[in-house]
Design a protein around this motif. Structure first.
Motif, mmCIF file in Angstrom:
data_model
loop_
_atom_site.group_PDB
_atom_site.id
_atom_site.type_symbol
_atom_site.label_atom_id
_atom_site.label_comp_id
_atom_site.label_asym_id
_atom_site.label_seq_id
_atom_site.Cartn_x
_atom_site.Cartn_y
_atom_site.Cartn_z
ATOM 1 N N PRO A 157 0.806 -1.226 0.000
ATOM 2 C CA PRO A 157 0.000 0.000 0.000
ATOM 3 C C PRO A 157 0.839 1.276 0.000
ATOM 4 C CG PRO A 157 -0.065 -1.036 2.153
ATOM 5 C CD PRO A 157 0.626 -2.018 1.244
ATOM 6 N N LEU A 158 2.030 1.251 0.631
ATOM 7 C CA LEU A 158 3.003 2.355 0.636
ATOM 8 C C LEU A 158 2.625 3.560 1.497
ATOM 9 C CD1 LEU A 158 4.184 2.401 -3.106
ATOM 10 C CD2 LEU A 158 5.255 1.273 -1.151
ATOM 11 N N GLY A 159 1.487 3.538 2.174
ATOM 12 C CA GLY A 159 1.138 4.664 3.024
ATOM 13 C C GLY A 159 0.556 5.830 2.246
ATOM 14 N N TYR A 160 0.018 6.806 2.969
ATOM 15 C CA TYR A 160 -0.774 7.848 2.310
ATOM 16 C C TYR A 160 0.054 8.855 1.520
ATOM 17 C CZ TYR A 160 0.443 11.219 5.994
ATOM 18 O OH TYR A 160 1.113 12.064 6.839
ATOM 19 N N ILE A 161 1.363 8.905 1.739
ATOM 20 C CA ILE A 161 2.187 9.824 0.956
ATOM 21 C C ILE A 161 2.554 9.203 -0.386
ATOM 22 C CG2 ILE A 161 4.416 11.019 0.832
ATOM 23 C CD1 ILE A 161 4.256 11.445 3.839
ATOM 24 N N LEU A 162 2.923 7.933 -0.372
ATOM 25 C CA LEU A 162 3.346 7.263 -1.603
ATOM 26 C C LEU A 162 2.252 6.422 -2.244
ATOM 27 C CD1 LEU A 162 6.910 6.031 -0.540
ATOM 28 C CD2 LEU A 162 6.311 8.056 -1.869
ATOM 29 N N GLY A 163 1.200 6.131 -1.506
ATOM 30 C CA GLY A 163 0.161 5.248 -2.041
ATOM 31 C C GLY A 163 -1.151 5.405 -1.292
ATOM 32 N N ASP A 164 -1.677 4.281 -0.771
ATOM 33 C CA ASP A 164 -2.952 4.257 -0.035
ATOM 34 C C ASP A 164 -4.134 4.769 -0.851
ATOM 35 O OD1 ASP A 164 -2.131 2.981 2.225
ATOM 36 O OD2 ASP A 164 -2.456 4.650 3.590
ATOM 37 N N GLU A 165 -4.072 4.536 -2.161
ATOM 38 C CA GLU A 165 -5.209 4.925 -3.007
ATOM 39 C C GLU A 165 -6.490 4.300 -2.458
ATOM 40 O OE1 GLU A 165 -1.394 4.704 -5.193
ATOM 41 O OE2 GLU A 165 -2.574 3.141 -4.197
ATOM 42 N N GLY A 166 -7.592 5.039 -2.556
ATOM 43 C CA GLY A 166 -8.875 4.553 -2.074
ATOM 44 C C GLY A 166 -9.142 4.822 -0.611
ATOM 45 N N SER A 167 -8.138 5.275 0.121
ATOM 46 C CA SER A 167 -8.275 5.479 1.566
ATOM 47 C C SER A 167 -8.898 6.821 1.919
ATOM 48 C CB SER A 167 -6.895 5.397 2.223
ATOM 49 O OG SER A 167 -6.124 6.542 1.885
ATOM 50 N N GLY A 168 -9.252 6.962 3.192
ATOM 51 C CA GLY A 168 -9.776 8.225 3.689
ATOM 52 C C GLY A 168 -8.721 9.317 3.695
ATOM 53 N N ALA A 169 -7.476 8.944 3.994
ATOM 54 C CA ALA A 169 -6.399 9.938 4.009
ATOM 55 C C ALA A 169 -6.163 10.500 2.618
ATOM 56 C CB ALA A 169 -5.118 9.304 4.550
ATOM 57 N N VAL A 170 -6.140 9.643 1.611
ATOM 58 C CA VAL A 170 -5.927 10.117 0.240
ATOM 59 C C VAL A 170 -7.148 10.888 -0.259
ATOM 60 C CG1 VAL A 170 -5.596 9.376 -2.152
ATOM 61 C CG2 VAL A 170 -4.227 8.370 -0.321
ATOM 62 N N LEU A 171 -8.342 10.451 0.136
ATOM 63 C CA LEU A 171 -9.546 11.197 -0.219
ATOM 64 C C LEU A 171 -9.470 12.608 0.336
ATOM 65 C CD1 LEU A 171 -12.391 11.332 -1.428
ATOM 66 C CD2 LEU A 171 -13.270 10.390 0.735
ATOM 67 N N GLY A 172 -9.038 12.742 1.584
ATOM 68 C CA GLY A 172 -8.888 14.064 2.189
ATOM 69 C C GLY A 172 -7.856 14.905 1.473
ATOM 70 N N LYS A 173 -6.771 14.266 1.063
ATOM 71 C CA LYS A 173 -5.723 14.982 0.329
ATOM 72 C C LYS A 173 -6.250 15.499 -1.008
ATOM 73 C CE LYS A 173 -2.206 12.472 -1.036
ATOM 74 N NZ LYS A 173 -0.898 11.745 -1.011
ATOM 75 N N LEU A 174 -6.981 14.651 -1.725
ATOM 76 C CA LEU A 174 -7.571 15.056 -3.003
ATOM 77 C C LEU A 174 -8.592 16.176 -2.817
ATOM 78 C CD1 LEU A 174 -8.127 11.527 -4.601
ATOM 79 C CD2 LEU A 174 -6.379 13.204 -5.246
ATOM 80 N N PHE A 175 -9.375 16.057 -1.749
ATOM 81 C CA PHE A 175 -10.409 17.053 -1.474
ATOM 82 C C PHE A 175 -9.808 18.420 -1.173
ATOM 83 C CE2 PHE A 175 -12.826 19.114 2.054
ATOM 84 C CZ PHE A 175 -13.889 19.591 1.307
ATOM 85 N N LEU A 176 -8.824 18.466 -0.279
ATOM 86 C CA LEU A 176 -8.225 19.748 0.088
ATOM 87 C C LEU A 176 -7.487 20.361 -1.092
ATOM 88 C CD1 LEU A 176 -6.971 18.917 3.680
ATOM 89 C CD2 LEU A 176 -8.921 20.355 3.050
ATOM 90 N N ASN A 177 -6.851 19.531 -1.914
ATOM 91 C CA ASN A 177 -6.195 20.024 -3.112
ATOM 92 C C ASN A 177 -7.203 20.685 -4.049
ATOM 93 O OD1 ASN A 177 -5.390 19.523 -6.118
ATOM 94 N ND2 ASN A 177 -3.452 19.434 -4.998
ATOM 95 N N ALA A 178 -8.313 19.972 -4.289
ATOM 96 C CA ALA A 178 -9.350 20.506 -5.181
ATOM 97 C C ALA A 178 -10.002 21.755 -4.590
ATOM 98 C CB ALA A 178 -10.406 19.437 -5.442
ATOM 99 N N LEU A 179 -10.167 21.763 -3.276
ATOM 100 C CA LEU A 179 -10.818 22.877 -2.595
ATOM 101 C C LEU A 179 -10.027 24.172 -2.769
ATOM 102 C CD1 LEU A 179 -13.380 22.995 -0.656
ATOM 103 C CD2 LEU A 179 -11.723 23.075 1.217
ATOM 104 N N PHE A 180 -8.722 24.094 -2.530
ATOM 105 C CA PHE A 180 -7.903 25.312 -2.552
ATOM 106 C C PHE A 180 -7.375 25.668 -3.944
ATOM 107 C CE2 PHE A 180 -7.740 24.277 1.976
ATOM 108 C CZ PHE A 180 -8.035 25.528 2.521
ATOM 109 N N LYS A 181 -7.462 24.729 -4.877
ATOM 110 C CA LYS A 181 -7.011 25.022 -6.236
ATOM 111 C C LYS A 181 -8.173 25.321 -7.182
ATOM 112 C CE LYS A 181 -2.604 22.577 -5.916
ATOM 113 N NZ LYS A 181 -1.719 23.741 -6.187
ATOM 114 N N GLY A 182 -9.378 25.499 -6.601
ATOM 115 C CA GLY A 182 -10.511 25.968 -7.386
ATOM 116 C C GLY A 182 -11.201 24.938 -8.244
ATOM 117 N N ALA A 183 -11.046 23.650 -7.927
ATOM 118 C CA ALA A 183 -11.675 22.608 -8.740
ATOM 119 C C ALA A 183 -13.062 22.214 -8.239
ATOM 120 C CB ALA A 183 -10.783 21.366 -8.765
ATOM 121 N N LEU A 184 -13.510 22.827 -7.146
ATOM 122 C CA LEU A 184 -14.838 22.550 -6.599
ATOM 123 C C LEU A 184 -15.701 23.814 -6.704
ATOM 124 C CD1 LEU A 184 -13.828 20.368 -3.503
ATOM 125 C CD2 LEU A 184 -14.785 19.596 -5.677
#
Length: 302
Positions: A157-184
């Protein structure tokens, strides 16, 4: 009496089974032998030594002391066990012995004690004694190819920095990225900050300067789950699951096998997970928040 335990780094669920029925359940602090030594685990469980004193410090408020046949200074309700099956995070081969040693002190009369990984627990819970693909989708993620008794393949899995696709941690990372970069959608950033009580500097601090950033990132899932009527947010969740299938499940090359998933993210986003599984050509046959009921069924069938 049979005892089954399912442990993560946050909490441990214990279930005593007699005559095919769960007769007693307890939740204690999490146990992870990668991060805790024998004495720390004893304290978390609330185990007393033979002099009637804690090894060091104080026990967790919800420890096992009143529920099991420990050495205690006072008589307490006895919930011993003849067989103990412990499935836990961090129970890698070189660390299993630490947990087993503790359990032998906690349940000295048990004639059988087995310690296995949380991933094997998930596989046994969702696949039982059949071949299949098993997944953990919670704060972190993991997967395996299971032959009905043991794990025969695992994409790291490699953890949430290198992997962990599908996880809550990666979902949060994708969400905050989209939130602050104007994708939402407009207004969502302000709404999230207001409802969470967070600011941009505080988010950066929580992610880069404070411990347990993975748990913080996963905590944004509550907001996400309440706004799935927003198409862009639904797509973000689905993309997280697609990445999990593409980078993990596809590596096993077994579209013929059923897929089962354990964990809070799998459970709360089960409809979207089902959609993605079908789009990717997989049959998702079981989703559960916890593996406990499945583990009970597995061990009763042996």
């Amino acid at each position: 009496m049979m005892l089954i335990a399912d442990s993560g780094s946050t909490k441990t669920d214990w279930a005593w089974i007699e005559n095919g029925t769960i007769v007693h359940r307890v939740t204690t602090a999490g146990i992870n032998p990668v991060h805790q030594g024998e004495e720390e685990i004893l304290v978390e469980c609330g185990v007393w030594n033979v002099e009637g004193e804690m090894p060091q410090g104080q026990a967790h408020s919800s420890n096992l002391t009143p529920h099991s046949s420990f050495h205690t200074p006072q008589t307490a309700p006895q919930w011993g066990a003849d067989e103990v099956f412990f499935y836990g995070a961090g129970c890698i081969p070189e660390k299993k012995g630490v947990v087993e040693k503790v359990l032998r002190k906690v349940f000295p009369e048990a004639n059988r004690i087995e310690v296995e990984s949380d991933l094997l627990g998930a596989a046994r819970a969702v696949c039982q004694h059949q071949e299949g693909l098993a997944c953990i989708l919670g704060t972190g993620s993991n997967s395996c190819l299971y032959d009905g008794e043991k794990i025969i393949g695992n994409v790291p899995p490699l953890g949430y920095i290198l992997g962990d696709e599908g996880s809550g941690a990666v979902l949060g990372k994708l969400f905050l990225n989209a939130l602050f970069k104007g994708a939402l959608p407009d207004g969502m950033k302000e709404d999230f900050l207001q409802k969470s009580g967070l600011s941009y500097p505080e988010i950066i601090q929580r992610v880069y300067r404070q411990p347990m950033a993975n748990r913080f990132l996963a905590s944004t899932s509550l907001y996400i789950s309440e706004h799935l009527d927003v198409p862009a947010l639904r797509e973000l969740v689905k993309q997280n699951f697609r990445d999990f299938f593409h980078k993990n499940i596809a590596q096993y090359g077994r579209h013929d096998l059923p897929v089962g998933a354990i964990g809070s993210i799998a459970y709360h986003y089960r409809e979207l997970l089902q959609e993605v599984a079908e789009e990717e050509g997989y049959k998702l046959n079981k989703i559960a928040k916890s593996p406990m009921e499945g583990l009970v069924a597995y061990h009763l069938m042996k």
